[in-house]
Design a protein around this motif. Structure first.
Motif, PDB file in Angstrom:
ATOM      1  N   LEU A  16       0.966  -1.261  -0.001  1.00  0.00           N
ATOM      2  CA  LEU A  16      -0.054  -0.022   0.088  1.00  0.00           C
ATOM      3  C   LEU A  16       1.039   1.168   0.024  1.00  0.00           C
ATOM      4  O   LEU A  16       0.262   2.343  -0.101  1.00  0.00           O
ATOM      5  CB  LEU A  16      -0.716   0.033   1.301  1.00  0.00           C
ATOM      6  CG  LEU A  16      -1.948  -1.383   1.255  1.00  0.00           C
ATOM      7  CD1 LEU A  16      -2.603  -1.113   2.593  1.00  0.00           C
ATOM      8  CD2 LEU A  16      -2.998  -1.017   0.312  1.00  0.00           C
ATOM      9  N   GLU A  17       2.115   1.152   0.211  1.00  0.00           N
ATOM     10  CA  GLU A  17       2.994   2.226   0.188  1.00  0.00           C
ATOM     11  C   GLU A  17       4.291   1.878  -0.496  1.00  0.00           C
ATOM     12  O   GLU A  17       4.515   0.762  -1.021  1.00  0.00           O
ATOM     13  CB  GLU A  17       3.501   2.750   1.645  1.00  0.00           C
ATOM     14  CG  GLU A  17       2.261   2.924   2.697  1.00  0.00           C
ATOM     15  CD  GLU A  17       1.788   4.637   2.214  1.00  0.00           C
ATOM     16  OE1 GLU A  17       2.241   5.107   1.546  1.00  0.00           O
ATOM     17  OE2 GLU A  17       0.738   4.724   2.874  1.00  0.00           O
ATOM     18  N   GLY A  18       5.180   2.810  -0.542  1.00  0.00           N
ATOM     19  CA  GLY A  18       6.425   2.498  -1.325  1.00  0.00           C
ATOM     20  C   GLY A  18       7.144   1.257  -1.011  1.00  0.00           C
ATOM     21  O   GLY A  18       7.183   1.100   0.385  1.00  0.00           O
ATOM     22  N   ILE A  19       7.909   0.574  -1.924  1.00  0.00           N
ATOM     23  CA  ILE A  19       8.715  -0.545  -1.599  1.00  0.00           C
ATOM     24  C   ILE A  19      10.236  -0.068  -1.201  1.00  0.00           C
ATOM     25  O   ILE A  19      10.557   0.579  -2.161  1.00  0.00           O
ATOM     26  CB  ILE A  19       8.628  -1.518  -2.564  1.00  0.00           C
ATOM     27  CG1 ILE A  19       7.173  -2.111  -2.819  1.00  0.00           C
ATOM     28  CG2 ILE A  19       9.351  -2.683  -2.490  1.00  0.00           C
ATOM     29  CD1 ILE A  19       6.898  -2.553  -4.198  1.00  0.00           C
ATOM     30  N   THR A  20      10.670  -0.470  -0.157  1.00  0.00           N
ATOM     31  CA  THR A  20      12.025  -0.051   0.308  1.00  0.00           C
ATOM     32  C   THR A  20      13.017  -1.028  -0.061  1.00  0.00           C
ATOM     33  O   THR A  20      14.432  -0.682  -0.476  1.00  0.00           O
ATOM     34  CB  THR A  20      12.343   0.078   1.889  1.00  0.00           C
ATOM     35  OG1 THR A  20      11.793  -1.234   2.435  1.00  0.00           O
ATOM     36  CG2 THR A  20      11.101   0.866   2.108  1.00  0.00           C
ATOM     37  N   PHE A  21      12.870  -2.397  -0.393  1.00  0.00           N
ATOM     38  CA  PHE A  21      13.928  -3.364  -0.770  1.00  0.00           C
ATOM     39  C   PHE A  21      13.461  -4.573  -1.193  1.00  0.00           C
ATOM     40  O   PHE A  21      12.091  -5.198  -0.901  1.00  0.00           O
ATOM     41  CB  PHE A  21      14.836  -3.571   0.488  1.00  0.00           C
ATOM     42  CG  PHE A  21      16.343  -4.254   0.119  1.00  0.00           C
ATOM     43  CD1 PHE A  21      17.029  -3.144  -0.393  1.00  0.00           C
ATOM     44  CD2 PHE A  21      16.548  -5.309   0.511  1.00  0.00           C
ATOM     45  CE1 PHE A  21      18.189  -3.942  -0.968  1.00  0.00           C
ATOM     46  CE2 PHE A  21      17.584  -5.981  -0.116  1.00  0.00           C
ATOM     47  CZ  PHE A  21      18.774  -5.227  -0.688  1.00  0.00           C
ATOM     48  N   ILE A  22      14.079  -5.361  -2.051  1.00  0.00           N
ATOM     49  CA  ILE A  22      13.624  -6.640  -2.682  1.00  0.00           C
ATOM     50  C   ILE A  22      14.881  -7.568  -2.545  1.00  0.00           C
ATOM     51  O   ILE A  22      15.924  -7.129  -2.742  1.00  0.00           O
ATOM     52  CB  ILE A  22      13.010  -6.667  -4.015  1.00  0.00           C
ATOM     53  CG1 ILE A  22      11.787  -6.075  -3.863  1.00  0.00           C
ATOM     54  CG2 ILE A  22      13.251  -7.953  -4.589  1.00  0.00           C
ATOM     55  CD1 ILE A  22      11.128  -5.837  -5.335  1.00  0.00           C
ATOM     56  N   ASP A  23      14.563  -9.018  -2.085  1.00  0.00           N
ATOM     57  CA  ASP A  23      15.733  -9.830  -2.025  1.00  0.00           C
ATOM     58  C   ASP A  23      15.193 -11.134  -2.652  1.00  0.00           C
ATOM     59  O   ASP A  23      14.017 -11.690  -2.358  1.00  0.00           O
ATOM     60  CB  ASP A  23      16.245 -10.030  -0.814  1.00  0.00           C
ATOM     61  CG  ASP A  23      17.631 -10.944  -0.888  1.00  0.00           C
ATOM     62  OD1 ASP A  23      18.462 -10.800  -1.785  1.00  0.00           O
ATOM     63  OD2 ASP A  23      17.635 -11.996   0.101  1.00  0.00           O
ATOM     64  N   SER A  24      15.848 -11.580  -3.563  1.00  0.00           N
ATOM     65  CA  SER A  24      15.674 -12.842  -4.408  1.00  0.00           C
ATOM     66  C   SER A  24      16.050 -14.153  -3.747  1.00  0.00           C
ATOM     67  O   SER A  24      17.241 -14.179  -3.141  1.00  0.00           O
ATOM     68  CB  SER A  24      16.169 -12.830  -5.826  1.00  0.00           C
ATOM     69  OG  SER A  24      15.869 -14.203  -6.410  1.00  0.00           O
ATOM     70  N   ARG A  25      15.222 -15.081  -3.692  1.00  0.00           N
ATOM     71  CA  ARG A  25      15.746 -16.619  -3.039  1.00  0.00           C
ATOM     72  C   ARG A  25      16.692 -17.071  -3.999  1.00  0.00           C
ATOM     73  O   ARG A  25      17.317 -17.925  -3.690  1.00  0.00           O
ATOM     74  CB  ARG A  25      14.362 -17.433  -2.706  1.00  0.00           C
ATOM     75  CG  ARG A  25      14.648 -18.515  -2.173  1.00  0.00           C
ATOM     76  CD  ARG A  25      13.373 -19.297  -1.840  1.00  0.00           C
ATOM     77  NE  ARG A  25      13.745 -20.766  -1.078  1.00  0.00           N
ATOM     78  CZ  ARG A  25      13.347 -21.703  -1.412  1.00  0.00           C
ATOM     79  NH1 ARG A  25      12.623 -21.940  -2.571  1.00  0.00           N
ATOM     80  NH2 ARG A  25      13.584 -22.902  -0.624  1.00  0.00           N
ATOM     81  N   GLY A  26      16.876 -16.587  -5.072  1.00  0.00           N
ATOM     82  CA  GLY A  26      18.001 -17.002  -5.953  1.00  0.00           C
ATOM     83  C   GLY A  26      17.405 -18.353  -6.876  1.00  0.00           C
ATOM     84  O   GLY A  26      18.174 -18.778  -7.705  1.00  0.00           O
ATOM     85  N   ASP A  27      15.967 -18.593  -6.902  1.00  0.00           N
ATOM     86  CA  ASP A  27      15.536 -19.682  -7.764  1.00  0.00           C
ATOM     87  C   ASP A  27      14.743 -19.144  -8.943  1.00  0.00           C
ATOM     88  O   ASP A  27      14.125 -19.818  -9.732  1.00  0.00           O
ATOM     89  CB  ASP A  27      14.762 -20.771  -6.564  1.00  0.00           C
ATOM     90  CG  ASP A  27      13.836 -19.740  -6.146  1.00  0.00           C
ATOM     91  OD1 ASP A  27      13.551 -18.631  -6.243  1.00  0.00           O
ATOM     92  OD2 ASP A  27      12.993 -20.489  -5.209  1.00  0.00           O
ATOM     93  N   GLY A  28      14.837 -17.802  -9.048  1.00  0.00           N
ATOM     94  CA  GLY A  28      14.002 -17.117 -10.157  1.00  0.00           C
ATOM     95  C   GLY A  28      12.395 -17.397  -9.784  1.00  0.00           C
ATOM     96  O   GLY A  28      11.715 -17.038 -10.967  1.00  0.00           O
ATOM     97  N   ARG A  29      11.939 -17.737  -8.555  1.00  0.00           N
ATOM     98  CA  ARG A  29      10.634 -17.895  -8.502  1.00  0.00           C
ATOM     99  C   ARG A  29       9.976 -16.863  -7.412  1.00  0.00           C
ATOM    100  O   ARG A  29       9.157 -16.060  -7.259  1.00  0.00           O
ATOM    101  CB  ARG A  29      10.330 -19.192  -8.377  1.00  0.00           C
ATOM    102  CG  ARG A  29       8.644 -19.428  -8.070  1.00  0.00           C
ATOM    103  CD  ARG A  29       8.707 -21.220  -7.941  1.00  0.00           C
ATOM    104  NE  ARG A  29       8.875 -21.599  -9.095  1.00  0.00           N
ATOM    105  CZ  ARG A  29       8.800 -23.216  -9.493  1.00  0.00           C
ATOM    106  NH1 ARG A  29       8.576 -23.903  -8.454  1.00  0.00           N
ATOM    107  NH2 ARG A  29       9.020 -23.475 -10.550  1.00  0.00           N
ATOM    108  N   TYR A  30      10.815 -17.092  -6.257  1.00  0.00           N
ATOM    109  CA  TYR A  30      10.455 -16.261  -5.095  1.00  0.00           C
ATOM    110  C   TYR A  30      11.303 -15.297  -4.800  1.00  0.00           C
ATOM    111  O   TYR A  30      12.471 -15.276  -4.819  1.00  0.00           O
ATOM    112  CB  TYR A  30      10.522 -17.589  -3.759  1.00  0.00           C
ATOM    113  CG  TYR A  30       9.378 -18.551  -3.981  1.00  0.00           C
ATOM    114  CD1 TYR A  30       8.231 -18.645  -3.708  1.00  0.00           C
ATOM    115  CD2 TYR A  30       9.912 -19.924  -4.383  1.00  0.00           C
ATOM    116  CE1 TYR A  30       7.304 -19.446  -3.846  1.00  0.00           C
ATOM    117  CE2 TYR A  30       9.348 -20.987  -4.388  1.00  0.00           C
ATOM    118  CZ  TYR A  30       7.808 -20.647  -4.162  1.00  0.00           C
ATOM    119  OH  TYR A  30       6.996 -21.906  -4.394  1.00  0.00           O
TER     120      TYR A  30
END
Length: 393
Positions: A302-316
């Motif tokens: 609902l507000e701005g996104i501060t960070f993203i981290d991938s699980r490394g499997d291209g899916r999650y």
């Protein structure tokens, strides 16, 4: 600076436009710090007696979470779910309960921090130019002390190369710097004791005003160490080719600052991004027939996104937002036709100086596509970076 599962939190002074943080200002001299999650997981709560007996046949602590899950599936308690005590007991098996403790302290605040992929090193960037690399397996000894070059306000991000030989650091500037952290010198002062090469992320067509305004908020190495991907203040994503030493791709990605971007897996084809426009997007570099067209969009914040981290499997992947939530995503639920609609704001919430509205904490996006939503932390006066733990730690 404190350690929670050997982690250093990052904080800013609350007066700048961007920040990534998960700590509070603790007094000096404390051996152990008060921490909400530590308090929560230290609660001496056991599983429901019927649940543990139904699974094990007798009362015994601690009960295996796997057996508790089997008991829940069999509805041993008749409630079909875990109680708060059951949940506490399961959490205590997976979350750290010892500490946190002091690891190091500098005169400026820690702003960014991250483990290496194998968990053996820990990198912390401080507001006044210092970056320290700690050897976790050697009692958190400082392996490299780096004094950064040409910062604008703070170090906004750091990233170790997959072979842990190089480190890049960014600032509110179009130039990202790279330093050899495997050199013999334990002190690396930019262009005095060691050269910190500058990597210019700007592309042809920038005028002086555009160039001065461009800042990099997030930068990450590809799995093969040949490329960097960066999130910028001009609403774009950049890919930088380290062999040719120039940007190879610019994607006009969002309608507001792109706070975070990362490679989805080892192939380097997929990218995940998050922005102040509250959208998470998936990009496939193999399918850029229409420039700037995302492979899919995931909505729920609902507000701005501060960070993203991938699980490394291209899916999650996981994301953290100013709406005080962390979300888990599966890109198989993404939509390619999700329109951009900014949620009507019923307040002028600004994380840098305001408390999040109490009534807003219970709000949920009507078309939330996330798999799970985690609450309990505060994104106030600072932003938070969320990571998956190293695989073998």
């Amino acid at each position: 600076m404190s350690s929670f599962r050997k982690n250093v939190d990052a904080c800013n002074d609350g007066n700048a436009p961007k920040g990534y943080c998960a700590n509070q200002d603790y007094s000096e001299g404390s051996d152990y710090l008060v921490h909400d999650i530590a308090q929560h997981t230290n609660l001496r709560s056991g599983p429901h007696e019927l649940l543990s007996r139904g699974v094990l046949g007798k009362r015994k602590l601690p009960v295996s979470p796997v057996k508790m899950l089997v008991g829940r599936e069999g509805n041993c308690t008749g409630r079909g779910r875990f109680s708060s005590a059951d949940g506490c007991h399961v959490l205590s098996r997976y979350l750290p309960v010892n500490g946190p403790r002091w690891v190091d302290r500098l005169q400026s605040r820690a702003y960014v921090s991250q483990f290496s992929a194998d968990g053996s090193l820990f990198v912390a960037g401080f507001q006044k130019s210092h970056i320290r690399i700690y050897d976790v397996d050697k009692g958190w000894k400082v392996q490299k002390n780096i004094l950064a070059k040409s910062l604008r306000w703070t170090i906004t991000d750091t990233s170790l190369s997959p072979d842990q030989r190089f480190l890049v650091y960014s600032s509110l500037s179009p130039v990202v710097h790279i330093v050899n952290v495997r050199s013999a010198a334990s002190e690396s002062i930019a262009n005095i004791t060691e050269i910190h090469d500058g990597l210019d992320f700007s592309v042809d067509g920038y005028n002086d005003d555009d160039y001065d305004a461009l800042g990099i908020f997030s930068v990450k190495f590809s799995t093969d160490g040949k490329e960097l991907v960066a999130a910028s203040s001009d609403n774009s994503i950049y890919v930088y080719d380290l062999e040719s030493k120039r940007p190879s791709l610019r994607i006009p990605a969002h309608r507001s600052d792109v706070n975070t971007v990362c490679f989805a897996d080892e192939t380097g084809h997929l990218l995940f991004s998050g922005s102040d426009d509250h959208l998470c997007k998936v990009w496939d570099r193999r399918c850029f027939g229409t420039r700037g067209k995302a492979a899919g969009v995931l909505i729920g914040h609902l507000e701005g996104i501060t960070f993203i981290d991938s699980r490394g499997d291209g899916r999650y992947f996981i994301s953290n937002g100013k709406d005080q939530t962390t979300k888990l995503w599966d890109i198989r639920k993404m939509s390619s036709k999700t329109p951009y609609t900014r949620r009507p704001r019923d307040s002028d919430f600004d994380y840098r100086w305001m408390d999040y509205p109490t009534h807003a904490r219970a709000l949920k996006h009507p078309h939330d596509q996330s798999l799970a939503t985690y609450r309990g932390h505060n994104v106030l006066r600072t932003l938070i970076r969320c990571y998956f733990s190293p695989a073998y730690r």
